[in-house]
Structure formats: C-alpha cells, structure tokens
Write an enzyme that holds these catalytic residues in place. Sequence first.
Site, short mmCIF file in Angstrom:
data_model
loop_
_atom_site.label_atom_id
_atom_site.label_comp_id
_atom_site.label_asym_id
_atom_site.label_seq_id
_atom_site.Cartn_x
_atom_site.Cartn_y
_atom_site.Cartn_z
N LYS A 126 -63.84 -18.82 -25.33
CA LYS A 126 -64.42 -20.13 -25.04
C LYS A 126 -63.57 -21.24 -25.66
O LYS A 126 -63.28 -22.25 -25.02
CB LYS A 126 -65.85 -20.20 -25.59
CG LYS A 126 -66.73 -18.99 -25.27
CD LYS A 126 -67.34 -19.04 -23.96
CE LYS A 126 -68.40 -17.98 -23.69
NZ LYS A 126 -67.98 -16.58 -23.86
N LYS A 161 -73.86 -22.35 -24.50
CA LYS A 161 -73.62 -20.92 -24.65
C LYS A 161 -73.04 -20.61 -26.02
O LYS A 161 -72.41 -21.47 -26.66
CB LYS A 161 -72.69 -20.41 -23.55
CG LYS A 161 -71.39 -21.17 -23.36
CD LYS A 161 -70.66 -20.70 -22.09
CE LYS A 161 -69.44 -21.55 -21.79
NZ LYS A 161 -68.76 -21.12 -20.55
N ARG A 210 -62.02 -16.68 -10.85
CA ARG A 210 -61.18 -15.96 -11.80
C ARG A 210 -59.73 -15.99 -11.31
O ARG A 210 -59.41 -15.47 -10.23
CB ARG A 210 -61.66 -14.52 -11.94
CG ARG A 210 -60.73 -13.59 -12.70
CD ARG A 210 -60.43 -14.02 -14.13
NE ARG A 210 -61.60 -14.27 -14.94
CZ ARG A 210 -62.29 -13.30 -15.57
NH1 ARG A 210 -61.92 -12.04 -15.45
NH2 ARG A 210 -63.33 -13.63 -16.33
N ARG A 233 -75.63 -18.92 -12.70
CA ARG A 233 -74.46 -18.22 -13.24
C ARG A 233 -73.77 -17.42 -12.13
O ARG A 233 -74.42 -16.74 -11.35
CB ARG A 233 -74.87 -17.28 -14.37
CG ARG A 233 -75.49 -17.98 -15.56
CD ARG A 233 -76.10 -16.99 -16.52
NE ARG A 233 -77.16 -16.21 -15.90
CZ ARG A 233 -77.78 -15.19 -16.47
NH1 ARG A 233 -77.44 -14.81 -17.69
NH2 ARG A 233 -78.74 -14.54 -15.84
N ASP A 273 -61.04 -18.76 -16.15
CA ASP A 273 -62.24 -19.09 -15.40
C ASP A 273 -62.19 -20.56 -15.02
O ASP A 273 -62.04 -21.43 -15.90
CB ASP A 273 -63.49 -18.79 -16.22
CG ASP A 273 -63.76 -17.31 -16.34
OD1 ASP A 273 -63.09 -16.52 -15.65
OD2 ASP A 273 -64.64 -16.93 -17.14
N GLU A 281 -62.91 -21.11 -19.40
CA GLU A 281 -62.65 -20.04 -20.37
C GLU A 281 -61.26 -19.47 -20.13
O GLU A 281 -60.72 -19.53 -19.02
CB GLU A 281 -63.69 -18.91 -20.25
CG GLU A 281 -65.08 -19.30 -20.66
CD GLU A 281 -66.03 -18.10 -20.78
OE1 GLU A 281 -65.54 -16.96 -20.90
OE2 GLU A 281 -67.25 -18.32 -20.75
N ASN A 283 -59.82 -15.80 -20.74
CA ASN A 283 -60.22 -14.44 -21.08
C ASN A 283 -59.00 -13.61 -21.44
O ASN A 283 -58.11 -13.40 -20.61
CB ASN A 283 -60.95 -13.80 -19.90
CG ASN A 283 -62.27 -14.47 -19.60
OD1 ASN A 283 -63.30 -14.11 -20.15
ND2 ASN A 283 -62.23 -15.49 -18.75
#
Length: 316
Positions: A126, A161, A210, A233, A273, A281, A283
């Site tokens: 994050k 979050k 993604r 989501r 993301d 984000e 990842n």
Amino acid sequence: MPLDVIVVMDPIGSIKIAKDTTFALLLEAQRRGHRLHYVLPGALALRDGRAVARAAPLEVRDDPADWYGLGEVVDLAFGPGQAVLMRKDPPFDDQYLYDTHILSLAQAAGALVVNDPQGLRDYNEKLAALLFPQCCPPTLVSRDPAALKAFVAEHGEAVLKPLDGMGGRSIFRARAGDPNLNVILETLVGDGQLTLAQQFIPGITDGDKRVLLVDGVPVDYVLARIPQGDEFRGNLAAGGRGEGRPISERERWIAAQVAPLMRASGMLFVGLDVIGDYLTEVNVTSPTCVRELDAQFGLNIAGLLFDAIERRLADD
C-alpha cells in the site's frame, strides 16, 4: 544450463491451479528443464549462519486432479545456480519478515531470490504506491481517527483499509457523515494501527486493473477485476470478475514511473493495481493474474519472467 528452482509458497496441496500464478511459474521452470524443489511450510532456517531449508524434489502436472508429486525431503543449502521464488501470500507478519532475513543470507551465498528480500521488506504494497505521488489519488496514512474522519469529509467519499491486508479483506467504503464511520475507524485503527484512506475512485466500476511488470517491462495486457452486484471491491477473492484488456497509454505511463525503481531494487515480478487513472498498490510479495491473462490472450508470462531470471544468473 539447468537451474535449481526453489519455491517458498503456501501449501501446494491447497492451491487452485487454474488461477495460481506460482503454479504457472513452476510449470514453465519444469518445461525448461530446471530442477524444482519445494520448501516445506515453515522450513527455512539458519544453521551456523548459513541459510538452509528442508525441501523435497517437486514435479508438477497441469492436471486439477493430480497436480504435483514430491520426492524425499532433504536438507538443502542455498548457493550459486539457484533461483528462489519467494511466493508466500500476505499478511506480511513477523514470520514473513524473518523469512526474508534468511533469504537475504541465501542471496549473499549466491542464490537469486525473486523478489529481492530487501525489496520485500522495503516496499509495503500500500505504501509503495505513495513513492509515486504523481500517479496516486489523494491519500492519507494515519493513526489519528479524527484526521481520517476529516479526510473523508474533505473528499466526500473514501476507501479505508489496513496496510497489511490482501484479497480485499477489511476494506471499507465510507461517505462523509456515514453513521458507521466511527465504528469503521475503531475497527481499523484499534489501539494505534496505521490506516490508509484514499479518495474513492468512481472508475472502480470499470475494474481494478492489474498491470504486470516483468523486470521493469509491462505486459501488453492487463486483467480488470470488475466488482459484481452490490460489491464495490474488484478483487477476485472478493467475487470480482476478471476481464483481460490491452494495456492503455495511461497504464503504460504509470508503469514507466514505477519500473526503474523496481528493476533497480531487484523486483523482477511486480503487480500494479490501477483504478481509473490512478495507481493504488504496488504488489511485490506474490503478484497474480498470470493464468488468467495467459488463457485469454495466449501469452506465456512465466516464460518472460524465466527469461529475466536466466539473464540475471548468467550475468552473475
């Protein structure tokens, strides 16, 4: 030259091979003639300062009824000629952190660890996005419920979050004046946990996309995880529908902002993301969506990654 490919992952007997990116990597490594080794869960260790593991030879098959076989478990020491795939899913807890320290010693002994253990420690998924503020929506990270509440009021609607979640767990959407906002903040902040608040991006209706980076190069297609029903989501684990699309110019631009740092940090396989026009984000622990994109577009993303792994080892 055949390599020893050593995988650190969640229990292989419980994966869903149709969607499991780690499994795609193992299939590709085996196809190339590399030797596979499966580290038993929790079996990374240090012996006299040297990184070791309890591991078994592994064979994989693209058969949902019988997808793997293990040989005899042995003690394995890390060293040259090895590619170590660190593919354990979050949460990034104390035990995960300790494993990265062991893998740093494996790296010092000559093994190539993907992704780099130092990078795994440095880049919270994050917070790492905020290294590129030009790509991100308005965001606040704080332990202060009053500040987080004011952020929601300022922007009208926000997503909140924790910093250690995955798969859409514990993500809340709140509007200014929401009577549940105090409870949401009590749940997330608790006794002082950092919480991320981000302006709600209406573009989520078009999918949480993604973007995969392989050694700094974006794959030409992205997977849009589209929310279903009354769910906001898009995560596949939260019921989102995956739809492949060609990468957009905006997504290429975001990838170009992020890629140099990731590549320089030894992060060979990264998932970005993107919602609407914004990076949300980065990842690095266990990026996914390879099987879905391969199936929809006839790609071999694992092959791109192993090309990069083999280049890195050849250059050492």
